[in-house]
Design an enzyme around this catalytic site. Structure first.
Site, PDB file in Angstrom:
ATOM      1  N   ASN A  67       1.556   6.608 -12.256  1.00 27.31           N
ATOM      2  CA  ASN A  67       1.244   5.881 -10.889  1.00 27.31           C
ATOM      3  C   ASN A  67       2.729   6.183  -9.989  1.00 27.31           C
ATOM      4  OD1 ASN A  67      -0.278   3.790  -9.385  1.00 27.31           O
ATOM      5  ND2 ASN A  67       1.025   2.393  -9.954  1.00 27.31           N
ATOM      6  N   ASP A 121      -1.923  -1.642   0.529  1.00 25.24           N
ATOM      7  CA  ASP A 121      -1.920  -2.716   1.378  1.00 25.24           C
ATOM      8  C   ASP A 121      -1.279  -2.160   2.606  1.00 25.24           C
ATOM      9  OD1 ASP A 121       0.496  -2.547   0.351  1.00 25.24           O
ATOM     10  OD2 ASP A 121       0.808  -4.409  -0.421  1.00 25.24           O
ATOM     11  N   GLU A 170      -2.954   0.783  -5.142  1.00 26.60           N
ATOM     12  CA  GLU A 170      -1.957  -0.467  -4.854  1.00 26.60           C
ATOM     13  C   GLU A 170      -2.153  -0.745  -3.263  1.00 26.60           C
ATOM     14  OE1 GLU A 170       1.882  -0.740  -6.429  1.00 26.60           O
ATOM     15  OE2 GLU A 170       1.404   0.003  -8.565  1.00 26.60           O
ATOM     16  N   GLU A 225       6.208   5.041 -11.044  1.00 23.23           N
ATOM     17  CA  GLU A 225       7.099   5.675 -10.295  1.00 23.23           C
ATOM     18  C   GLU A 225       8.376   6.463 -10.810  1.00 23.23           C
ATOM     19  OE1 GLU A 225       8.159   1.958  -8.469  1.00 23.23           O
ATOM     20  OE2 GLU A 225       6.195   1.626  -7.598  1.00 23.23           O
ATOM     21  N   HIS A 276       0.825   2.214  -0.316  1.00 31.38           N
ATOM     22  CA  HIS A 276       1.511   0.831   0.438  1.00 31.38           C
ATOM     23  C   HIS A 276       1.990   1.375   1.759  1.00 31.38           C
ATOM     24  CE1 HIS A 276       1.821  -1.745  -3.230  1.00 31.38           C
ATOM     25  NE2 HIS A 276       2.267  -0.625  -3.513  1.00 31.38           N
TER      26      HIS A 276
END
Length: 508
Positions: free
Chosen positions: A363, A432, A430, A320, A399
């Site tokens: 990432n 979700d 990642e 990030e 996300h």
């Protein structure tokens, strides 16, 4: 029964078996906030060693306790969320200022609900006993009863796990009564030809199906463990490789929990995507305050990537780094402030040197749609490639917490193709999707991104940030115990949702 001889204490963070017992060294490990403040102590639990199954009255005896040392009995291991530790009921006993201190947690608060200081004049090595009889807990020192504390659910789960901290040698540990000693479970889980991993492996171009996995539930929850080994062929340590966990004090490394996850992955034919070497969150306080940031960063990468070299397939080297609101598109975090944007280059070079065979990723979140974050990310990785920095791929987190986070699959596909043109791999790292009760939309979102990864040659892995709401990071941790979220393909009861079926259909 003796709980030291013949049992595993070598995979207990901060502990080392010796000829005279288990040497315990203090880790000073904490859960830290985003800005670096210490939130909760995070002492270790012996996850890979023995625990007890308790069906009635029991007594636990140990020797070696000295001032400032303690043993802790947990009903279940704590669960670690991104910035929060869920304390299960537990009893901590130790010697403080010549008294025996007994503190009890009830699982409904992060702090002890009862603390008593009992006895006096205790010095040197003390033999301590904890006796549970008829719902009452009695504590003893050198054979003398000192008093009682409330049970507060410590024995209600029917199991007891051991943790310890301080500086001392645990010379003996035994249990008697209605108990049975149980060692770490077998890691290999039964495969299934109908699993997501089996279907993904049977594609004309096989891809990885991954999930972030937590060490505590993996050991304690057999159903969680079975799904993790059956359904996924890629594993990301959810927290256990972040700096605050593996180097809590400068030069003091605690790899036990991360090693456990790697061992589980290897036993089940899973590739490990290690996460993460460089981030501006999840840092121990010493790392934030160190004056020699470049030395700290490089030494940390060398030590951690070097420890896992040959046992992990990939690394999130830098996590990030993007902030499109700044003129250079980068987050001006503590590493940037110390080294400028060159911290990213230095990190990748150090990681390549420490583990020459690992695939190295950057990432990032929020770069799935068109806009400033995507533009800044593309500009950065293109520059890194042009300058010969050893970056192999980009993780796009995906996300989806709100409706505005959803990206049309074709927009996402365009970005995957753009990174392919730069010679970069892509992994959905990642994912979700908070459903808000709309399981159909959640299913569509998971399936849409999976379809892109299935079709695009440079997309290697479809990964989720966990797989069950039982331990999902979107849980409401403002209440204790936390209220489960609804962002993952398995419910809190570990039953598959529509999202699971939709992903399975995309893999046919």
């Amino acid at each position: 029964m003796d709980l030291l001889a013949g049992h595993d204490w070598s995979h207990f963070a901060g502990a080392a078996p010796t000829g005279s017992g288990v040497r315990i060294s203090p880790l000073d490990r904490w859960i830290t906030a985003t800005e670096g403040a210490r939130l909760q102590p995070n002492p270790p639990v012996n996850l890979a060693g023995p625990h007890l199954e308790v069906s009635g009255d029991v007594q636990v005896d140990f020797t070696g306790a000295v001032n400032g040392a303690y043993l802790q009995l947990y009903a279940k291991p704590p669960v670690i969320y991104d910035e929060w530790r869920q304390e299960r009921p537990s009893l901590r006993v130790g010697i403080v200022g010549g008294k025996l201190e007994a503190a009890v947690w009830d699982g409904k608060s992060t702090k002890a609900v009862e603390t008593k200081k009992l006895g006096s004049g205790l010095s040197g090595e003390v033999a301590v006993s904890v006796r549970r009889s008829g719902g009452t807990i009695t504590v003893l020192a050198n054979g003398k009863s000192l008093g009682t504390v409330g049970e507060h659910g410590v024995f209600s789960a029917g199991t007891l796990w051991f943790g310890a901290d301080g500086s001392w040698t645990l010379k003996s540990l035994s249990a008697s009564g209605s108990v049975r000693a149980v060692d770490a479970p077998g890691w290999h889980q039964a495969p299934s030809s109908n699993s997501l991993r089996a279907k993904a492996s049977a594609l004309p171009r096989p891809i990885g199906i991954g999930a972030a996995i937590a060490s505590g539930p993996l050991v304690e929850d057999a159903a969680y463990r079975a799904i993790a080994g059956r359904e996924f062929n890629a594993l990301t340590p959810e927290n256990d490789m972040k700096p605050q966990f593996v180097q809590p004090t400068r030069g003091v490394f605690a790899f036990a929990e991360a090693d456990l996850l790697v061992d589980f992955a290897r036993a089940n034919g899973m590739a490990v995507h290690a996460h993460t070497l460089v981030w501006f969150e999840a840092l121990p306080t010493w790392m934030r305050s160190a004056s020699d940031k470049k030395t700290v960063l490089i030494d940390h990468i060398k030590a951690v990537a070097g420890h896992f070299a040959g046992r992990v397939a990939e690394w999130d080297v830098v996590n990030e780094p993007i902030n499109e609101d700044n003129s250079d598109g980068l987050e001006h975090n503590l590493w940037y402030q110390a080294m400028g944007k060159d911290y990213i280059t230095q990190a990748f070079k150090a990681a390549r040197q420490a583990d020459p065979h690992a695939v190295l990723y950057l990432n990032e979140y929020g770069a799935e749609p068109d806009g400033g974050r995507w533009d800044a990310l593309y500009k950065l990785v293109k520059e890194l490639k042009v300058n010969g920095v050893p970056i192999d791929g980009v993780g796009l987190q995906n996300h989806e917490y709100e409706k505005g986070d959803r990206t049309p699959p074709e927009t996402f596909r365009k970005h995957v193709k753009a990174l392919a043109a730069l010679g970069l791999k892509v992994r959905i790292s990642e994912m979700d999707v908070v459903s808000g009760g709309d399981d159909t939309t959640q299913a569509r979102e998971f399936a849409g991104k999976l379809a892109v990864c299935r079709d695009e040659p440079n997309c290697t892995t479809f990964g989720m940030w966990g797989f069950t709401d039982r331990y999902g990071s979107t849980a409401n941790t403002d209440v204790t115990p936390p209220q489960p979220g609804d962002a993952l393909p398995w419910t809190a009861n570990l039953t598959p949702k529509k999202a699971y079926t939709s992903m399975a259909n995309e893999l046919k």
